[in-house]
Design a protein around this motif. Structure first.
Motif, mmCIF file in Angstrom:
data_model
loop_
_atom_site.group_PDB
_atom_site.id
_atom_site.type_symbol
_atom_site.label_atom_id
_atom_site.label_comp_id
_atom_site.label_asym_id
_atom_site.label_seq_id
_atom_site.Cartn_x
_atom_site.Cartn_y
_atom_site.Cartn_z
ATOM 1 N N GLU A 100 113.576 -25.743 -17.174
ATOM 2 C CA GLU A 100 113.793 -27.068 -17.018
ATOM 3 C C GLU A 100 113.345 -27.881 -15.802
ATOM 4 O O GLU A 100 112.721 -28.921 -15.740
ATOM 5 C CB GLU A 100 115.365 -27.539 -17.278
ATOM 6 C CG GLU A 100 115.803 -27.273 -18.756
ATOM 7 C CD GLU A 100 115.989 -25.777 -19.236
ATOM 8 O OE1 GLU A 100 116.134 -24.998 -18.093
ATOM 9 O OE2 GLU A 100 116.065 -25.454 -20.388
ATOM 10 N N ASP A 101 113.556 -26.839 -14.597
ATOM 11 C CA ASP A 101 113.469 -27.438 -13.052
ATOM 12 C C ASP A 101 111.750 -27.562 -13.191
ATOM 13 O O ASP A 101 111.143 -28.520 -12.479
ATOM 14 C CB ASP A 101 114.074 -26.449 -12.228
ATOM 15 C CG ASP A 101 113.966 -27.057 -10.693
ATOM 16 O OD1 ASP A 101 113.776 -28.162 -10.577
ATOM 17 O OD2 ASP A 101 113.733 -26.146 -9.928
ATOM 18 N N ILE A 107 106.504 -33.128 -14.505
ATOM 19 C CA ILE A 107 106.356 -34.431 -14.924
ATOM 20 C C ILE A 107 106.527 -35.271 -13.617
ATOM 21 O O ILE A 107 105.856 -36.439 -13.393
ATOM 22 C CB ILE A 107 107.829 -34.872 -15.575
ATOM 23 C CG1 ILE A 107 107.518 -34.192 -16.946
ATOM 24 C CG2 ILE A 107 107.967 -36.186 -15.709
ATOM 25 C CD1 ILE A 107 108.777 -34.204 -17.865
ATOM 26 N N GLU A 108 107.369 -34.954 -12.604
ATOM 27 C CA GLU A 108 107.494 -35.500 -11.205
ATOM 28 C C GLU A 108 105.799 -35.429 -10.530
ATOM 29 O O GLU A 108 105.283 -36.737 -10.057
ATOM 30 C CB GLU A 108 108.354 -35.139 -10.339
ATOM 31 C CG GLU A 108 108.399 -35.692 -8.921
ATOM 32 C CD GLU A 108 109.600 -34.875 -8.163
ATOM 33 O OE1 GLU A 108 109.414 -35.327 -6.881
ATOM 34 O OE2 GLU A 108 110.136 -34.115 -8.478
ATOM 35 N N THR A 149 109.970 -14.375 -7.509
ATOM 36 C CA THR A 149 109.157 -15.032 -6.909
ATOM 37 C C THR A 149 109.116 -16.562 -7.723
ATOM 38 O O THR A 149 109.204 -17.777 -7.033
ATOM 39 C CB THR A 149 107.631 -14.602 -7.160
ATOM 40 O OG1 THR A 149 107.612 -13.577 -6.178
ATOM 41 C CG2 THR A 149 106.623 -15.740 -6.479
ATOM 42 N N LEU A 150 109.135 -16.619 -9.129
ATOM 43 C CA LEU A 150 109.396 -17.754 -9.814
ATOM 44 C C LEU A 150 110.668 -18.459 -9.413
ATOM 45 O O LEU A 150 110.558 -19.568 -9.039
ATOM 46 C CB LEU A 150 109.187 -17.367 -11.374
ATOM 47 C CG LEU A 150 109.635 -18.540 -12.359
ATOM 48 C CD1 LEU A 150 108.522 -19.440 -12.508
ATOM 49 C CD2 LEU A 150 109.761 -18.150 -13.806
ATOM 50 N N TYR A 151 111.961 -17.641 -9.352
ATOM 51 C CA TYR A 151 113.043 -18.440 -8.937
ATOM 52 C C TYR A 151 113.299 -18.904 -7.705
ATOM 53 O O TYR A 151 114.055 -19.589 -7.407
ATOM 54 C CB TYR A 151 114.194 -17.317 -9.436
ATOM 55 C CG TYR A 151 114.422 -17.294 -11.048
ATOM 56 C CD1 TYR A 151 114.417 -18.383 -11.856
ATOM 57 C CD2 TYR A 151 114.535 -16.053 -11.449
ATOM 58 C CE1 TYR A 151 114.357 -18.287 -13.219
ATOM 59 C CE2 TYR A 151 114.612 -16.087 -13.084
ATOM 60 C CZ TYR A 151 114.664 -17.327 -13.397
ATOM 61 O OH TYR A 151 114.826 -16.868 -15.192
ATOM 62 N N TYR A 152 112.431 -18.307 -6.706
ATOM 63 C CA TYR A 152 112.300 -18.640 -5.437
ATOM 64 C C TYR A 152 111.644 -20.067 -5.273
ATOM 65 O O TYR A 152 112.295 -20.902 -4.570
ATOM 66 C CB TYR A 152 111.294 -17.986 -4.581
ATOM 67 C CG TYR A 152 111.029 -18.494 -3.274
ATOM 68 C CD1 TYR A 152 111.968 -18.314 -2.035
ATOM 69 C CD2 TYR A 152 109.926 -19.323 -2.842
ATOM 70 C CE1 TYR A 152 111.680 -18.715 -1.080
ATOM 71 C CE2 TYR A 152 109.724 -19.925 -1.665
ATOM 72 C CZ TYR A 152 110.696 -19.714 -0.433
ATOM 73 O OH TYR A 152 110.308 -20.045 0.603
ATOM 74 N N HIS A 153 110.943 -20.689 -6.076
ATOM 75 C CA HIS A 153 110.588 -22.139 -6.320
ATOM 76 C C HIS A 153 111.076 -22.813 -7.392
ATOM 77 O O HIS A 153 111.078 -24.046 -6.863
ATOM 78 C CB HIS A 153 108.966 -21.948 -6.623
ATOM 79 C CG HIS A 153 108.034 -21.212 -5.825
ATOM 80 N ND1 HIS A 153 107.671 -21.758 -4.574
ATOM 81 C CD2 HIS A 153 107.802 -19.847 -5.662
ATOM 82 C CE1 HIS A 153 106.791 -21.044 -3.678
ATOM 83 N NE2 HIS A 153 106.848 -19.680 -4.571
ATOM 84 N N ILE A 212 102.145 -22.109 -10.334
ATOM 85 C CA ILE A 212 103.373 -21.908 -11.313
ATOM 86 C C ILE A 212 103.149 -23.249 -12.347
ATOM 87 O O ILE A 212 103.281 -23.206 -13.659
ATOM 88 C CB ILE A 212 104.659 -21.885 -10.629
ATOM 89 C CG1 ILE A 212 104.661 -20.172 -10.244
ATOM 90 C CG2 ILE A 212 105.678 -21.938 -11.804
ATOM 91 C CD1 ILE A 212 105.871 -20.242 -9.183
ATOM 92 N N LEU A 213 102.984 -24.339 -11.521
ATOM 93 C CA LEU A 213 103.085 -25.699 -12.547
ATOM 94 C C LEU A 213 101.835 -25.631 -13.330
ATOM 95 O O LEU A 213 102.051 -26.093 -14.468
ATOM 96 C CB LEU A 213 103.305 -26.977 -11.617
ATOM 97 C CG LEU A 213 104.455 -26.896 -10.618
ATOM 98 C CD1 LEU A 213 104.459 -28.301 -9.668
ATOM 99 C CD2 LEU A 213 105.773 -27.201 -11.723
ATOM 100 N N ASP A 214 100.880 -25.433 -12.727
ATOM 101 C CA ASP A 214 99.467 -25.402 -13.771
ATOM 102 C C ASP A 214 99.569 -24.475 -14.878
ATOM 103 O O ASP A 214 99.308 -24.952 -15.937
ATOM 104 C CB ASP A 214 98.197 -25.088 -12.828
ATOM 105 C CG ASP A 214 97.856 -26.085 -11.733
ATOM 106 O OD1 ASP A 214 98.449 -27.269 -11.968
ATOM 107 O OD2 ASP A 214 97.270 -25.687 -10.682
#
Length: 221
Positions: free
Chosen positions: A54-55, A61-62, A45-49, A14-16
């Motif tokens: 913004e999250d 970034i983290e 599934t997205l909201y599970y992670h 998801i981050l990639d």
């Protein structure tokens, strides 16, 4: 363990995808639907992670900063490397504009106007995270008689704040000649700030693309 690994792999997927989309369309121009389509997952599934877009940005970034800071920390802790060379190597590892540390999905696009919020958050994280890495090296230099300052942490904080602001093309527009003048003045004043010998930190020029020590004579001693 397999479930944990699968969850971590999905989170990174998801981050990639989000990083690529943020780079192409900007943060504001990317919807959660865009991310869902690219990864091929359901909204649940997205909201599970992640709780929100913004999250996702904060996690991206983290992750980027963690990679960058980890690389610099490894250099900083290697006491087999002389103090000044270690400062140079750590500084080059922290050169976020190059995308070191696996952060290219953000760094290639961070200076676009639509990514101003991401840029600001990364800059804030760098100002918070870099001084604790560099200050112990300065303390070693003080013990070895290379530097003479009672404020190693505060000196590094000042250096990082100035460097991340003045040498950021989004903040201050400069010609190449003006940039060279700022670099030389920056190094000269860091030497004074740390109580180092004049010219002892000129190797730091390499962090700015090896601008050339032929210009040293133009520095105001």
């Amino acid at each position: 363990m397999r479930v944990v690994k699968e969850a971590e792999a999905r989170r990174n997927e998801i981050l990639d995808a989000a990083g690529e989309l943020f780079g192409q369309k900007g943060f504001d121009g990317t919807s959660t639907g865009d991310i869902l389509s690219k990864v091929g997952i359901a909204r649940g599934t997205l909201y599970y992670h992640f709780k929100s877009k913004e999250d996702i940005m904060d996690a991206l970034i983290e992750r980027t900063n963690a990679n960058i800071l980890h690389a610099a920390q490894q250099v900083a802790e290697d006491k087999s490397i002389p103090v000044i060379e270690r400062i140079l190597r750590a500084g080059m590892a922290l050169n976020i504009s190059s995308g070191n540390g696996g952060g290219t999905e953000i760094m290639e696009h961070i200076h676009k106007p639509q990514n101003a919020l991401m840029h600001q958050k990364i800059q804030k994280a760098v100002i918070r995270g870099v001084p604790p890495i560099l200050a112990p090296i300065i303390s070693e230099g003080i013990e070895q008689g290379i530097f003479h300052t009672p404020y190693p942490y505060e000196c590094m904080e000042m250096v990082v704040v100035y460097a991340t602001t003045i040498f950021d093309n989004d903040m201050v527009e400069m010609t190449e000649e003006e940039r060279m003048s700022r670099i030389l003045a920056f190094i000269a004043n860091v030497e004074r700030l740390l109580g180092a010998g004049s010219g002892s930190l000129m190797s730091v020029m390499q962090m700015f693309g090896g601008a050339g020590e032929a210009n040293v004579e133009h520095r105001d001693e």
